[in-house]
Design an enzyme around this catalytic site. Structure first.
Site, mmCIF file in Angstrom:
data_model
loop_
_atom_site.group_PDB
_atom_site.id
_atom_site.type_symbol
_atom_site.label_atom_id
_atom_site.label_comp_id
_atom_site.label_asym_id
_atom_site.label_seq_id
_atom_site.Cartn_x
_atom_site.Cartn_y
_atom_site.Cartn_z
ATOM 1 N N LEU A 290 0.774 -1.405 -0.013
ATOM 2 C CA LEU A 290 -0.150 -0.285 -0.091
ATOM 3 C C LEU A 290 0.840 1.489 -0.078
ATOM 4 O O LEU A 290 0.238 2.273 -0.058
ATOM 5 C CB LEU A 290 -0.859 -0.007 1.249
ATOM 6 C CG LEU A 290 -1.880 -1.068 1.142
ATOM 7 C CD1 LEU A 290 -2.697 -1.165 2.646
ATOM 8 C CD2 LEU A 290 -2.948 -0.759 0.014
ATOM 9 N N ARG A 291 2.170 1.022 0.001
ATOM 10 C CA ARG A 291 3.011 2.142 0.052
ATOM 11 C C ARG A 291 2.810 3.415 -1.204
ATOM 12 O O ARG A 291 2.657 4.443 -0.968
ATOM 13 C CB ARG A 291 4.441 1.758 -0.091
ATOM 14 C CG ARG A 291 5.099 1.657 1.050
ATOM 15 C CD ARG A 291 6.788 1.771 1.138
ATOM 16 N NE ARG A 291 7.138 1.211 2.219
ATOM 17 C CZ ARG A 291 7.795 0.134 2.405
ATOM 18 N NH1 ARG A 291 8.049 -0.732 1.478
ATOM 19 N NH2 ARG A 291 8.217 -0.328 3.778
#
Length: 357
Positions: A290-291
């Site tokens: 999810l970066r």
């Protein structure tokens, strides 16, 4: 009695002004956004040799306003923010002891290629700790880089383990050194800037993913621009002070704009629908983790703040999303990093825009 000689007011080395740098807009934008919000997670700058990577990064550090630090503190502790101060300063404040505050230029720390982990993280003098009963800590480069910029040239040639240590500190904001049962930690929040030449090999995907942004720079092809760059450099080299004075007003304007953006950032909002669309793009591009979503949200807010707005627009997202995602796309190990076309295509589809050539 001999007279005391006064040092001239400007003895510091003159740095090429940031606002005088021609082209390389992608790199300049990525650096400015990281300064506005260091939590974006740094920039990886990949490009040909001799394209002004180091010059631009030094120019940015020189442009930034001075910061308040606790005098004599090796960690550039912030006198007001507990997250950015050493335990020693915290203890003084808790005991209501006076602390001296001074202003200091934002530090830019160069990490040499041959640096050891001790040099980077600092060392604990075990003998002194045991004989004198004090935590004898010798601060390393991460201590010096707190609240500043840590620049690693040729980051793709650096030992993977060391890159990991640097990125861990940059992400967590703290550096911990442990030896023989003694543990010391200190604040280490900095903007990590890595640069390299793709011909010398890419960084491993796991490490690349840890950089918030990835800027690509190329040699300027336009002959007239090349001439302009060469002439500028010659003018700067022959009289650096006069050259810098020409750009003084632009430098001050940009500095004020960055300071105002830092103050405005907490008020910037991003609409729920836009957040969903960012995640839709990340999902469609098969971005691991999810970066990508988090960094794109942060970068879009930072660019809105930079332009003095409190609402993120579709255009803000479009301008930062390639920088935030291009290095996170799943790809064949033999393939080079996507130039951003896949990301632009996905953005155009999700937002119903034209694909920019």
């Amino acid at each position: 009695m001999s007279a005391i000689l006064q040092a001239p007011p400007k003895t510091a080395r003159v740095v090429f002004p940031f606002t005088a740098i021609v082209g390389q807009e992608e790199m300049k934008l990525a650096l400015i956004l990281n300064v506005i919000d260091p939590k974006i997670g740094g920039v990886m700058i990949m490009g040909d040799r001799g394209t002004g990577k180091s010059t631009t990064i030094r120019a940015l550090a020189d442009l930034l306003p001075e910061i308040e630090v606790v005098a004599g503190d090796p960690f550039n502790s912030d006198p007001k923010d507990p997250d950015l101060m050493s335990d020693e300063v915290k203890q003084k404040l808790e005991k209501q002891l006076p602390i001296e505050i001074v202003k200091k230029k934002v530090q830019m720390v160069d990490l040499p290629l041959g640096a050891t982990e001790d040099r980077v993280c600092g060392t604990i003098d075990i003998e002194k700790a045991l004989s004198e009963g004090v935590k004898a800590f010798e601060p390393g480069l991460l201590a010096k880089a707190n609240r500043g910029i840590l620049y690693v040239d040729e980051v793709n040639l650096l030992d993977d383990h060391l890159v990991d240590v640097l990125l861990d500190s940059a992400a967590g904001g703290w550096n911990t050194v442990e030896r023989e049962g003694i543990s010391i930690r200190h604040p280490a929040r900095f903007v990590m800037v890595g640069s390299g030449n793709p011909e010398e090999g890419e960084l491993r995907p796991q490490l690349l993913d840890r950089f918030g942004m990835h800027a690509e720079i190329h040699t300027v092809k336009e002959p007239s621009l090349r001439v302009q760059i060469v002439e500028q450099r010659a003018e700067f080299d022959s009289n650096p002070v006069a050259f810098c004075e020409k750009y003084q007003q632009q430098q001050e304007e940009l500095q004020n704009k960055i300071v105002q953006a830092q103050q405005l950032l907490p008020e910037v909002k991003i609409d729920y629908d836009l957040r969903v669309k960012i995640s839709e793009i990340c999902s469609e591009l098969d971005v691991d983790g999810l970066r990508g979503d988090i960094v794109t949200n942060r970068a879009a807010k930072a660019i809105a703040a930079f332009e003095g707005r409190t609402e993120v627009t579709v255009d803000d997202i479009r301008r930062v999303i390639v920088l935030c995602l291009r290095h996170r796309l799943r790809k064949d190990p033999l393939e080079s990093i996507d130039s951003g076309y896949k990301v632009q295509k996905s953005v155009a589809r999700v937002f119903g825009l034209e694909v920019e050539e």
